[in-house]
Design a protein around this motif. Structure first.
Motif, PDB file in Angstrom:
ATOM      1  N   TYR A  78     -13.600  -0.998  -2.041  1.00  0.00           N
ATOM      2  CA  TYR A  78     -12.303  -1.007  -2.661  1.00  0.00           C
ATOM      3  C   TYR A  78     -11.846   0.526  -2.532  1.00  0.00           C
ATOM      4  CZ  TYR A  78     -13.081  -5.554  -4.412  1.00  0.00           C
ATOM      5  OH  TYR A  78     -13.367  -6.901  -4.523  1.00  0.00           O
ATOM      6  N   SER A  79     -10.570   0.933  -2.368  1.00  0.00           N
ATOM      7  CA  SER A  79     -10.074   2.117  -2.606  1.00  0.00           C
ATOM      8  C   SER A  79     -10.197   2.786  -3.932  1.00  0.00           C
ATOM      9  CB  SER A  79      -8.676   1.854  -1.979  1.00  0.00           C
ATOM     10  OG  SER A  79      -7.732   1.357  -3.050  1.00  0.00           O
ATOM     11  N   TYR A 123      -1.251  -5.584   1.132  1.00  0.00           N
ATOM     12  CA  TYR A 123      -2.664  -5.923   1.345  1.00  0.00           C
ATOM     13  C   TYR A 123      -3.258  -6.472   0.017  1.00  0.00           C
ATOM     14  CZ  TYR A 123      -2.213  -2.891   5.658  1.00  0.00           C
ATOM     15  OH  TYR A 123      -2.026  -2.328   6.810  1.00  0.00           O
ATOM     16  N   SER A 129     -13.663   0.515   4.496  1.00  0.00           N
ATOM     17  CA  SER A 129     -13.963   1.957   4.726  1.00  0.00           C
ATOM     18  C   SER A 129     -14.580   2.637   3.567  1.00  0.00           C
ATOM     19  CB  SER A 129     -12.784   2.738   5.226  1.00  0.00           C
ATOM     20  OG  SER A 129     -11.935   2.962   4.019  1.00  0.00           O
ATOM     21  N   TYR A 130     -14.381   2.023   2.417  1.00  0.00           N
ATOM     22  CA  TYR A 130     -15.180   2.762   1.259  1.00  0.00           C
ATOM     23  C   TYR A 130     -16.388   1.957   1.018  1.00  0.00           C
ATOM     24  CZ  TYR A 130     -10.621   5.176  -0.179  1.00  0.00           C
ATOM     25  OH  TYR A 130      -9.698   6.012  -0.279  1.00  0.00           O
ATOM     26  N   GLU A 181      -8.776  -3.475  -1.529  1.00  0.00           N
ATOM     27  CA  GLU A 181      -9.921  -4.063  -0.641  1.00  0.00           C
ATOM     28  C   GLU A 181      -9.829  -3.162   0.724  1.00  0.00           C
ATOM     29  OE1 GLU A 181     -10.341  -8.227   0.274  1.00  0.00           O
ATOM     30  OE2 GLU A 181     -10.431  -8.674  -1.661  1.00  0.00           O
ATOM     31  N   ASP A 182     -10.663  -2.436   0.851  1.00  0.00           N
ATOM     32  CA  ASP A 182     -10.740  -1.423   1.929  1.00  0.00           C
ATOM     33  C   ASP A 182     -12.342  -1.401   2.542  1.00  0.00           C
ATOM     34  OD1 ASP A 182     -10.561   0.594   3.945  1.00  0.00           O
ATOM     35  OD2 ASP A 182      -8.751   1.543   2.685  1.00  0.00           O
ATOM     36  N   GLN A 228      -7.150  -7.483   6.019  1.00  0.00           N
ATOM     37  CA  GLN A 228      -7.411  -6.596   4.674  1.00  0.00           C
ATOM     38  C   GLN A 228      -6.928  -5.055   5.493  1.00  0.00           C
ATOM     39  OE1 GLN A 228     -11.639  -6.753   4.125  1.00  0.00           O
ATOM     40  NE2 GLN A 228     -11.296  -8.487   2.815  1.00  0.00           N
ATOM     41  N   ALA A 229      -6.904  -4.228   4.244  1.00  0.00           N
ATOM     42  CA  ALA A 229      -6.456  -2.871   4.508  1.00  0.00           C
ATOM     43  C   ALA A 229      -7.340  -2.099   5.285  1.00  0.00           C
ATOM     44  CB  ALA A 229      -6.193  -2.132   3.079  1.00  0.00           C
ATOM     45  N   TYR A 246       0.879  -1.356   0.002  1.00  0.00           N
ATOM     46  CA  TYR A 246      -0.110   0.060  -0.156  1.00  0.00           C
ATOM     47  C   TYR A 246       0.886   1.185  -0.181  1.00  0.00           C
ATOM     48  CZ  TYR A 246      -4.476   2.522   0.802  1.00  0.00           C
ATOM     49  OH  TYR A 246      -5.322   3.634   0.694  1.00  0.00           O
TER      50      TYR A 246
END
Length: 290
Positions: free
Chosen positions: A269-270, A241, A264-265, A261-262, A289-290, A234
């Motif tokens: 995904y970022s 990640y 928080s989104y 893969e995130d 995961q991130a 990252y």
């Protein structure tokens, strides 16, 4: 007075720099010859000569043979120059390994260290295959041979245990390998920020990073296809990640465009992020995961 290791290494680098300087001049001469040959072919094809005549065909064939010969000579000199650059890189890396415990790592802060990681990726040797040649192991997406052991000083992706029992995949440097136990000793790359942490890991928990970049224009097969789930560093961190390949490098200077893969989104995904070939590897390690 005996020469120091630093002095000897500097001499070896200077010798190769001198050879490289001459090779650069030779490359320019060969390039001009190749360009001249191509111009002659174009002039011949644009001429008013009877193109179906035997004389025309023989002359054009001769021009093509000369152009091919000049191109092959230029390629040979270019490969010699690339080899000298690789040798210089290897000499400097060996000295870095030998002196890594003597330098004051407190002086290297996070920003400069991230720039060093980026520079390392950008200057990774470029593999350009010959006709019919396949990319070797550890070129781009091509994995290492099963029996391969990373060398001391090589950077790797290492799966280390954390407090919650899961694992983090970190960027690490190989310290040693025990052939009896099949275990590595690796240092968290953050040791360069005076946060040294050593781990003893089984071979299956360590993935060697690419030793060469793949050239998209000649060896696209050595790149991860679109949509592939990979592990990647990252940006601005030293952790790997899971990510999806959104765009492949188009030239040897380009990076992958990835979607990490995130959770928080909203989409999971970022936003698209660029990551150099050196820090993108096959998904083999189980991590958070991130």
């Amino acid at each position: 007075m005996p020469l120091t290791a630093d002095t000897i290494a500097a001499q070896h680098v200077q010798e190769r720099l001198k050879a490289l300087y001459q090779l650069v001049h030779d490359i320019e001469k060969k390039r001009q010859q190749s360009e001249h040959g191509i111009n002659n072919i174009q002039k011949m094809q644009n001429s008013q000569d009877e193109k179906s005549s035997q004389h025309y065909q023989m002359k054009l064939k001769g021009l093509y043979k000369n152009a091919i010969a000049h191109a092959e000579q230029e390629e040979e000199v270019l490969r010699k120059a690339l080899q000298k650059i690789t040798e210089i890189r290897n000499i400097k890396n060996e000295r870095r390994i030998q002196t890594r415990h003597t330098i004051n790592k407190d002086t290297i802060r996070r920003g400069p260290w991230m720039k060093m990681l980026l520079s390392s990726a950008q200057t990774l040797p470029l593999f350009v295959s010959k006709i019919g040649e396949k990319p070797p192991p550890l070129c781009g997406a091509v994995p290492a041979d099963p029996n391969y052991v990373a060398k001391v000083g090589d950077m790797v992706a290492a799966l280390v245990k954390v407090a919650d029992g899961d694992g983090d995949c970190i960027l690490a440097e190989v310290v040693s390998y025990n052939h009896t136990t099949n275990k590595y000793e690796v240092d968290d790359i953050l040791e360069e920020q005076n946060q040294k942490e050593r781990h003893t890991l089984s071979k299956r928990r360590v993935i060697p990073l690419p030793l060469m970049r793949a050239n998209p224009e000649t060896d696209s097969s050595a790149l991860f296809p679109l949509g592939t789930v990979v592990m990647a560093l990252y940006p601005q961190t030293t952790c790997f990640y899971k990510a999806i390949v959104n765009k492949q490098p188009a030239t040897h200077m380009d990076e992958y465009v990835l979607l990490f893969e995130d959770p928080s989104y909203a989409e999971g995904y970022s936003d698209p992020l660029c990551v150099a070939q050196r820090y993108v590897i096959a998904l083999k390690l189980k991590t958070k995961q991130a």
